[in-house]
Design an enzyme around this catalytic site. Sequence first.
Site, PDB file in Angstrom:
ATOM      1  N   ARG A  41       0.778  -1.238   0.000  1.00  0.00           N
ATOM      2  CA  ARG A  41       0.000   0.000   0.000  1.00  0.00           C
ATOM      3  C   ARG A  41       0.807   1.285   0.000  1.00  0.00           C
ATOM      4  O   ARG A  41       0.257   2.343  -0.267  1.00  0.00           O
ATOM      5  CB  ARG A  41      -0.958   0.007   1.207  1.00  0.00           C
ATOM      6  CG  ARG A  41      -2.014  -1.043   1.048  1.00  0.00           C
ATOM      7  CD  ARG A  41      -2.985  -1.116   2.197  1.00  0.00           C
ATOM      8  NE  ARG A  41      -3.984  -2.128   1.889  1.00  0.00           N
ATOM      9  CZ  ARG A  41      -3.764  -3.428   1.919  1.00  0.00           C
ATOM     10  NH1 ARG A  41      -2.607  -3.882   2.289  1.00  0.00           N
ATOM     11  NH2 ARG A  41      -4.703  -4.272   1.590  1.00  0.00           N
ATOM     12  N   ASP A 111       7.379 -14.372   2.645  1.00  0.00           N
ATOM     13  CA  ASP A 111       8.765 -14.365   2.167  1.00  0.00           C
ATOM     14  C   ASP A 111       9.714 -15.280   2.948  1.00  0.00           C
ATOM     15  O   ASP A 111      10.884 -15.416   2.573  1.00  0.00           O
ATOM     16  CB  ASP A 111       9.324 -12.928   2.168  1.00  0.00           C
ATOM     17  CG  ASP A 111       9.196 -12.229   3.527  1.00  0.00           C
ATOM     18  OD1 ASP A 111       9.209 -12.920   4.569  1.00  0.00           O
ATOM     19  OD2 ASP A 111       9.079 -10.991   3.539  1.00  0.00           O
ATOM     20  N   HIS A 128      -0.899 -15.977   5.762  1.00  0.00           N
ATOM     21  CA  HIS A 128      -1.220 -15.782   4.340  1.00  0.00           C
ATOM     22  C   HIS A 128      -0.408 -16.728   3.457  1.00  0.00           C
ATOM     23  O   HIS A 128      -0.233 -16.475   2.270  1.00  0.00           O
ATOM     24  CB  HIS A 128      -1.002 -14.326   3.933  1.00  0.00           C
ATOM     25  CG  HIS A 128      -1.981 -13.388   4.585  1.00  0.00           C
ATOM     26  ND1 HIS A 128      -1.824 -12.019   4.625  1.00  0.00           N
ATOM     27  CD2 HIS A 128      -3.149 -13.633   5.235  1.00  0.00           C
ATOM     28  CE1 HIS A 128      -2.843 -11.475   5.284  1.00  0.00           C
ATOM     29  NE2 HIS A 128      -3.654 -12.436   5.661  1.00  0.00           N
TER      30      HIS A 128
HETATM   31  P1  NAD Z   1       0.620  -3.187   3.998  1.00  0.00           P
HETATM   32  O1  NAD Z   1       1.294  -3.024   2.702  1.00  0.00           O
HETATM   33  O2  NAD Z   1      -0.826  -3.023   4.109  1.00  0.00           O
HETATM   34  O3  NAD Z   1       1.263  -2.224   5.085  1.00  0.00           O
HETATM   35  C1  NAD Z   1       2.599  -2.159   5.306  1.00  0.00           C
HETATM   36  C2  NAD Z   1       2.820  -1.126   6.404  1.00  0.00           C
HETATM   37  O4  NAD Z   1       4.186  -1.146   6.710  1.00  0.00           O
HETATM   38  C3  NAD Z   1       2.449   0.293   6.005  1.00  0.00           C
HETATM   39  O5  NAD Z   1       1.599   0.845   6.981  1.00  0.00           O
HETATM   40  C4  NAD Z   1       3.802   1.025   5.948  1.00  0.00           C
HETATM   41  O6  NAD Z   1       3.734   2.341   6.471  1.00  0.00           O
HETATM   42  C5  NAD Z   1       4.651   0.180   6.855  1.00  0.00           C
HETATM   43  N1  NAD Z   1       6.060   0.141   6.519  1.00  0.00           N
HETATM   44  C6  NAD Z   1       6.651   0.090   5.286  1.00  0.00           C
HETATM   45  N2  NAD Z   1       7.980   0.010   5.406  1.00  0.00           N
HETATM   46  C7  NAD Z   1       8.260   0.024   6.736  1.00  0.00           C
HETATM   47  C8  NAD Z   1       9.455  -0.053   7.489  1.00  0.00           C
HETATM   48  N3  NAD Z   1      10.654  -0.126   6.918  1.00  0.00           N
HETATM   49  N4  NAD Z   1       9.355  -0.028   8.840  1.00  0.00           N
HETATM   50  C9  NAD Z   1       8.156   0.073   9.466  1.00  0.00           C
HETATM   51  N5  NAD Z   1       6.983   0.140   8.787  1.00  0.00           N
HETATM   52  C10 NAD Z   1       7.047   0.113   7.444  1.00  0.00           C
HETATM   53  O7  NAD Z   1       1.025  -4.610   4.490  1.00  0.00           O
HETATM   54  P2  NAD Z   1       0.302  -5.582   5.440  1.00  0.00           P
HETATM   55  O8  NAD Z   1      -0.565  -4.848   6.401  1.00  0.00           O
HETATM   56  O9  NAD Z   1       1.332  -6.461   5.909  1.00  0.00           O
HETATM   57  O10 NAD Z   1      -0.725  -6.420   4.555  1.00  0.00           O
HETATM   58  C11 NAD Z   1      -0.759  -6.545   3.178  1.00  0.00           C
HETATM   59  C12 NAD Z   1      -0.574  -7.930   2.607  1.00  0.00           C
HETATM   60  O11 NAD Z   1       0.569  -7.881   1.834  1.00  0.00           O
HETATM   61  C13 NAD Z   1      -0.316  -9.061   3.515  1.00  0.00           C
HETATM   62  O12 NAD Z   1      -1.379  -9.911   3.412  1.00  0.00           O
HETATM   63  C14 NAD Z   1       0.911  -9.816   2.954  1.00  0.00           C
HETATM   64  O13 NAD Z   1       0.521 -11.147   2.660  1.00  0.00           O
HETATM   65  C15 NAD Z   1       1.195  -9.145   1.687  1.00  0.00           C
HETATM   66  N6  NAD Z   1       2.596  -8.835   1.316  1.00  0.00           N
HETATM   67  C16 NAD Z   1       3.649  -9.538   1.800  1.00  0.00           C
HETATM   68  C17 NAD Z   1       4.953  -9.172   1.457  1.00  0.00           C
HETATM   69  C18 NAD Z   1       6.107  -9.980   1.988  1.00  0.00           C
HETATM   70  O14 NAD Z   1       5.964 -11.168   2.203  1.00  0.00           O
HETATM   71  N7  NAD Z   1       7.259  -9.356   2.231  1.00  0.00           N
HETATM   72  C19 NAD Z   1       5.170  -8.075   0.637  1.00  0.00           C
HETATM   73  C20 NAD Z   1       4.067  -7.375   0.139  1.00  0.00           C
HETATM   74  C21 NAD Z   1       2.781  -7.770   0.510  1.00  0.00           C
END
Ligand code: NAD
Length: 251
Positions: A41, A111, A128
């Site tokens: 997001r 991941d 997830h």
């Molecule tokens: P999200 O994208 O909704 O929110 C991520 C949050 O993390 C945001 O509020 C942002 O401000 C914050 N953020 C970003 N970088 C940061 C940092 N360095 N330190 C602290 N905060 C930080 O993600 P979500 O709420 O986890 O949910 C979205 C879905 O995305 C999940 O269901 C997940 O399965 C999926 N997803 C997973 C991965 C992964 O596995 N790495 C990557 C992308 C999305």
Amino acid sequence: MSTSGPTTEIRALARYLEAARSLVVLSGAGISTESGIPDFRSPGGLWSRYDPSEFTFQRFCANAETRRRYWEMGASLYPLLKRAEPNRAHRALAALERRGGLHRIITQNIDGLHQRAGNTPERVIEIHGTALEVTCLSCGARQDRDPVQARFAAGDLDPHCECGGILKPATISFGQAMPERETATAFADAAAADVFLVVGSSLVVFPAADLPAVALERGATLLIVNREPTLYDAAATLALHGTAGEILGGI
Ligand code: NAD
């Protein structure tokens, strides 16, 4: 936030974590952005490049062209996940487990970085699913994703299982049922936590976003580490806004 040493807020966070007897952590995409994996997001995140409504579970099952597009998206994202290394925030959570008191990490991430940082796989719930494996939607067989992603690269644009079933990365898509056992365990853990720490989650994806409410109802101390404010900040004992690596690295 200063980089010259732990701030008062980080010290306070460290004290709550140290005193925890049954710490439960909920991690989201934000904990892995410092490992080079974009979240969904934030500006420039995955949803600014891909349309989530295109990749519902129902569309994936019904439409070979959707499956082709999904594997094509995987061709650019999967190597990123495979290459990524755990960062300071993942390593801090592994250190917390080693010193005792960490009961569970419930992660929305797909991941595998918590396990790679050293957290015991049994202590990590992937609500997830995981992008590192593939599952057959007919027989349920699981396998490593590498050979399947390689089949796609070699021209098999709709890879199927030996049994004839459709293969899908073992993640939970929009519209797909949550894994029952993992979800039930996650809610039981949240209810039994004395300290509940959220790291890097916007807390808008349900049912994961219900977990802090369950912990709060049972009297847990809620701690939040996220770059941006969340709807739970007002209910939290501490809500630290900054990067997870810097904050958890500082504890
Ligand atoms: P999200 O994208 O909704 O929110 C991520 C949050 O993390 C945001 O509020 C942002 O401000 C914050 N953020 C970003 N970088 C940061 C940092 N360095 N330190 C602290 N905060 C930080 O993600 P979500 O709420 O986890 O949910 C979205 C879905 O995305 C999940 O269901 C997940 O399965 C999926 N997803 C997973 C991965 C992964 O596995 N790495 C990557 C992308 C999305």
